[in-house]
Design an enzyme around this catalytic site. Structure first.
Site, short mmCIF file in Angstrom:
data_model
loop_
_atom_site.label_atom_id
_atom_site.label_comp_id
_atom_site.label_asym_id
_atom_site.label_seq_id
_atom_site.Cartn_x
_atom_site.Cartn_y
_atom_site.Cartn_z
CB SER A 188 -0.95 0.06 1.13
OG SER A 188 -1.52 1.28 1.53
CE1 TYR A 201 -4.46 -2.33 5.22
CE2 TYR A 201 -3.49 -0.09 5.09
CZ TYR A 201 -3.84 -1.28 4.39
OH TYR A 201 -4.19 -1.38 3.10
P1 NAD Z 1 -11.96 -5.36 0.19
O1 NAD Z 1 -12.65 -5.38 1.66
O2 NAD Z 1 -12.84 -5.49 -0.83
O3 NAD Z 1 -10.97 -6.86 0.17
C1 NAD Z 1 -10.28 -7.26 1.29
C2 NAD Z 1 -10.65 -8.50 1.79
O4 NAD Z 1 -10.07 -9.16 2.88
C3 NAD Z 1 -12.03 -8.86 2.10
O5 NAD Z 1 -13.01 -9.00 0.97
C4 NAD Z 1 -11.98 -10.21 3.04
O6 NAD Z 1 -12.37 -11.37 2.01
C5 NAD Z 1 -10.42 -10.31 3.18
N1 NAD Z 1 -10.27 -10.74 4.51
C6 NAD Z 1 -9.94 -9.66 5.39
N2 NAD Z 1 -9.95 -10.30 6.57
C7 NAD Z 1 -9.93 -11.63 6.48
C8 NAD Z 1 -9.50 -12.90 7.29
N3 NAD Z 1 -9.40 -12.81 8.60
N4 NAD Z 1 -9.67 -13.96 6.76
C9 NAD Z 1 -9.96 -14.16 5.32
N5 NAD Z 1 -10.14 -13.11 4.74
C10 NAD Z 1 -10.01 -11.95 5.11
O7 NAD Z 1 -10.95 -4.48 0.39
P2 NAD Z 1 -9.64 -3.93 -0.83
O8 NAD Z 1 -9.33 -2.49 -0.50
O9 NAD Z 1 -9.85 -4.55 -2.13
O10 NAD Z 1 -8.63 -4.83 -0.08
C11 NAD Z 1 -7.74 -5.71 -0.85
C12 NAD Z 1 -6.06 -5.27 -0.38
O11 NAD Z 1 -5.72 -4.21 -0.90
C13 NAD Z 1 -5.92 -5.18 0.88
O12 NAD Z 1 -4.76 -5.89 1.39
C14 NAD Z 1 -5.75 -3.79 1.27
O13 NAD Z 1 -4.85 -3.57 2.63
C15 NAD Z 1 -5.06 -3.51 0.02
N6 NAD Z 1 -4.97 -1.96 -0.18
C16 NAD Z 1 -6.12 -1.32 -0.50
C17 NAD Z 1 -6.47 -0.19 -0.72
C18 NAD Z 1 -7.65 0.63 -0.73
O14 NAD Z 1 -7.56 2.07 -0.76
N7 NAD Z 1 -8.96 0.07 -0.96
C19 NAD Z 1 -5.17 0.59 -0.89
C20 NAD Z 1 -3.95 0.09 -0.65
C21 NAD Z 1 -3.90 -1.20 -0.39
#
Ligand code: NAD
Ligand code: MG
Length: 296
Positions: A188, A201
């Protein structure tokens, strides 16, 4: 001279004020407004991953869902992991994968368990007949303003989800991966320039960077590549389910140079590239898709 074929990145996707819409984590993206764009109607495949067997964690929604859809459209069979309460989002992804004539394997369960993380990989291997790509996208993010208020429960849960599960699932995967396999982690911009309210985080996202670089070196002699994608602000369930304070949702993403949140669909090509042979000279790297915020 202007060209009508060009698309302006500033207004290619939603760039207005997002409505506040709190959900309980992990949240369902089907209940979001606007619903995140994971490429359901736009991603066009080109046979880049024909015959590959892929496991995507967090594959029900957001960035993982965009990757899962793209992988299937590029010709891969795809297993996805998610939490049991996310079944409605996962069911949609299954349908989308099967619509491509590809195998979809659903593996619900909690990555904070070592037994589950390792069992998930074994199940993917047995159902897909092997494993070529491990895309670790699942993540936990809960904003807390003061360090004194981060409970040990949250601290443990964030590290188990974002860090421990990464070790466990890769440990289980290695014996099944052969030369040409690809591991993709998800870091991230928070792993470069942390927000003051995301200390636990952001710490995990810094760790994922170091892990990816070191593991890339360790697995290079085996011909297994390891890379990471570092997204900027992307409109997903994670953000409306406590990843941001509710008051920050309307302006979410506006602070980046391109002045809007990204959509998960905008990450899919990089997950495909890193999984494919086109990236065979690429390992131990971190790729920013950030709306212009530098990774430094
Ligand atoms: P999202 O909520 O759509 O996806 C995150 C997923 O993590 C969830 O759908 C869930 O299935 C899974 N998860 C969380 N805790 C879990 C657990 N204990 N066991 C199994 N699964 C679990 O959100 P997203 O933003 O698409 O996140 C995906 C990745 O992208 C993450 O690693 C997040 O840190 C990273 N990220 C997101 C952003 C943003 O702005 N959305 C920015 C930088 C990084
Ligand atoms: Mg989800």
């Amino acid at each position: 001279m202007s060209n009508e074929q060009n698309v302006n990145p500033l207004d290619q996707y939603f760039n207005g004020e997002f409505p506040k819409q709190p959900q309980t984590p992990p949240g369902l993206q089907k209940d979001m407004n606007p619903v995140p764009d994971c490429g359901e109607t736009s991603y066009v495949g080109n046979g880049q991953l024909k015959g590959k067997r892929v496991l995507v964690t967090g594959g029900d929604s957001g960035i993982g869902r965009a990757a899962a859809i793209a992988y299937a459209r590029e010709g891969a069979d795809v297993a996805i992991n998610y939490l049991p309460e996310e079944q409605p989002d996962a069911d949609d992804v299954k349908q989308l994968i099967e619509a491509e004539g590809k195998k979809a394997v659903l593996i619900p369960g909690d990555l904070r368990s070592e037994e589950f993380s390792k069992g998930m990989v074994e199940k993917a291997v047995s159902e897909l007949g092997g494993l070529d790509v491990l895309a670790l996208v699942a993540g936990k993010q809960q904003a807390v303003s003061n360090i004194e208020d981060i409970t040990t429960e949250q601290l443990t849960s964030t590290f188990e989800t974002n860090i421990y599960s990464m070790f466990w699932s890769i440990q289980a995967a290695i014996p099944h991966l052969s030369a040409g396999a690809s591991i993709i982690t998800t870091s991230s911009v928070q792993g470069y320039d942390p927000s003051e309210n995301l200390l636990d985080y952001a710490s995990t996202k810094y760790a994922i960077r170091g892990f990816t670089i070191g593991l890339g070196k360790q697995l290079a002699p085996k011909g297994i590549r390891v890379n990471s994608i570092a997204p900027g602000p992307v409109w997903t369930a994670l953000q409306v389910s406590g990843g941001q304070p509710e008051d920050a949702i309307p302006e979410f993403g506006k602070q980046v140079p391109l002045k809007r949140a990204g959509q998960p669909a905008e990450l899919a090509d990089m997950y495909v590239y890193l999984a494919s042979e086109k990236a065979n000279y690429v390992t131990g790297q971190i790729f920013g898709i950030t709306g212009g915020t530098p990774l430094s």
